[in-house]
Design an enzyme around this catalytic site. Structure first.
Site: not given
Length: 447
Positions: A347-349, A435
């Site tokens: 999700q983040e990167s 999220y």
């Protein structure tokens, strides 16, 4: 991405707050042992048998003839001495290796191995990378000696302003970058900030005025198929690369023996790859933009983000598939669900260790420096967010702490995005709820 505990959410960027809640301490009660009512009689001294006394005396007499352990190898005949392993032409790095350990294994000099592979002591290595162990190291380029600083009775200091780098400060004051590191207890990955005072001489008290900046260099001559650029005071390799629209790695590859830690100086000429003219100084293209989702970040934060992005672009990093393995292995080792850690990393990167956001969230787990410091406290050692293993360790440590101090998993996930303090005070925002659902959906795919 993560933020320190006191930071409130004022933007739609994902943030993380380090929790101030401390885990309850466990107090162990002591166990009292009952003492006997009467003291036991004192033991009677025993005589050493004559045979044992004679043996002890004989051992003392022979001690002078015993060969110390460290001298055994030299005392053996040459044919019986242990042989050093044969040195291969190349070596493929495995997890846990360091350049110094590899050099020691084959009885090589660490400095020579670094030179042979055009590495520096701060270069990151990774599993699967191939190192040369044989061959001739490239000759070091001849550079003019830096002018000696004016003598002072104490330490001259310089106050950092927005856009400064340690390399630019060293060049401005005519001192080696290594001396700046030594005088201030810094290294190549240290982050500086506006208002910070940096020692620019080796004394201890009286500040001195910085050396005047040299006059702007004349326009560089053009070359067919490439351009040259004359370095000015305040330039960095990353800013030069950004200004001319090329990657830092391409700039270093074009200029032999230039690395991310090379000290550059005013008047030095660099070849700009793949250009026929030099772009105007005002037309810069930063590696990391200053705004995201409608929020503009402070110049000092964006400047640090660009420096970190340049360092990661110039360093070898694991592939996305290799990062996925690192995340899963780290989570298992630290007692966190691998599927949950993988969901956060994707999700983040998208498992991209070179990812850096305008908020200076770094690497695979998108951790900002202040949260990296919190994670360092959690694991009990200093973590380098530019290092892929340390970056994942920081993210997983934060996930573990959020789970341990949140009322349920959804709240813990929300804390990684919105910040634990903000979630506890304001509840989840709409984008935070999305999220959380995204993380849970990704976890199911990895489960």
């Amino acid at each position: 991405m993560t933020t320190p505990p006191s930071t409130k959410r004022t933007m739609s960027m994902p943030v993380i707050a380090a929790t101030t809640a401390a885990l309850p301490a466990v107090v162990l009660s002591s166990l009292a042992l009952a003492q006997p009512a009467t003291a036991a009689p004192a033991p009677q001294p025993r005589k050493i048998p004559a045979t044992l006394a004679a043996a002890i005396q004989a051992q003392a007499t022979q001690a002078g003839t015993v060969i110390p352990a460290q001298a055994v190898a030299s005392a053996l005949p040459a044919a019986l001495r242990p042989m050093a392993p044969a040195v291969p032409d190349t070596y493929t790095i495995v997890r846990g290796d360091t350049v110094s350990a590899i050099a020691k294994r084959f009885n090589l000099d660490t400095g020579e191995v670094l030179q042979l592979n055009k590495l520096t002591p701060t270069t990151l290595i990774y599993p699967g990378q191939t190192l040369k162990l044989k061959g001739s190291a490239p000759a070091a380029p001849q550079q003019p000696a830096a002018p000696a600083p004016a003598p002072t009775t104490g330490a001259a200091t310089y106050t950092v302003v927005s856009g400064d780098t340690l390399g630019a400060i060293a060049a401005r004051h005519g001192v080696p970058l290594s001396s700046i590191f030594s005088w201030n207890g810094l290294n190549g990955s240290s982050i500086i900030y506006p208002g910070q005072k940096i020692k620019v001489s080796g004394g201890s008290s009286t500040p001195a005025a910085p050396a005047p900046a040299p006059a702007p260099a004349p326009a560089p001559a053009q070359q067919a198929g490439s351009g040259t650029y004359t370095i000015k005071a305040g330039d960095t390799l990353s800013s030069i690369a950004s200004r001319h629209g090329v990657t830092l790695s391409a700039l270093m590859a074009t200029n032999n023996n230039v690395t991310a830690t090379t000290v550059i100086y005013p008047g030095q000429k660099l070849t700009i790859p793949g250009t026929s003219s030099i772009q105007p100084a005002g037309e810069t293209k930063p590696l990391v933009p200053s705004s995201f989702l409608g929020f503009t970040y402070p110049p000092a934060v964006v400047s640090s983000a660009n420096e970190n992005k340049a360092l990661l672009n110039a360093s070898p990093v694991p592939s996305r598939a290799e990062m996925k393995t690192i995340v899963a292995d780290t989570a298992r080792r630290m007692g966190v669900s691998p599927s949950l850690a993988l969901a956060f990393a994707e999700q983040e990167s998208g498992f991209d260790q070179r990812a850096v956001s305008p908020a200076n969230a770094i690497g695979t787990m998108q951790v900002i420096p202040s949260s990296g410091q919190w994670a360092s406290d959690l694991v009990g050692r200093k973590l380098n967010l530019l290092d892929p293993y340390d970056n994942v360790t920081a993210g997983v440590a934060i996930i573990r702490a959020l789970i341990a101090t949140s009322k349920d998993l959804d709240t813990a996930i929300a804390g990684y995005y919105q910040g634990q303090y903000s979630v506890s005070k304001y509840g989840m925002y709409d984008d935070t709820k999305r999220y959380v659902e995204s993380i849970k959906a990704r976890q199911r795919t990895f489960g």
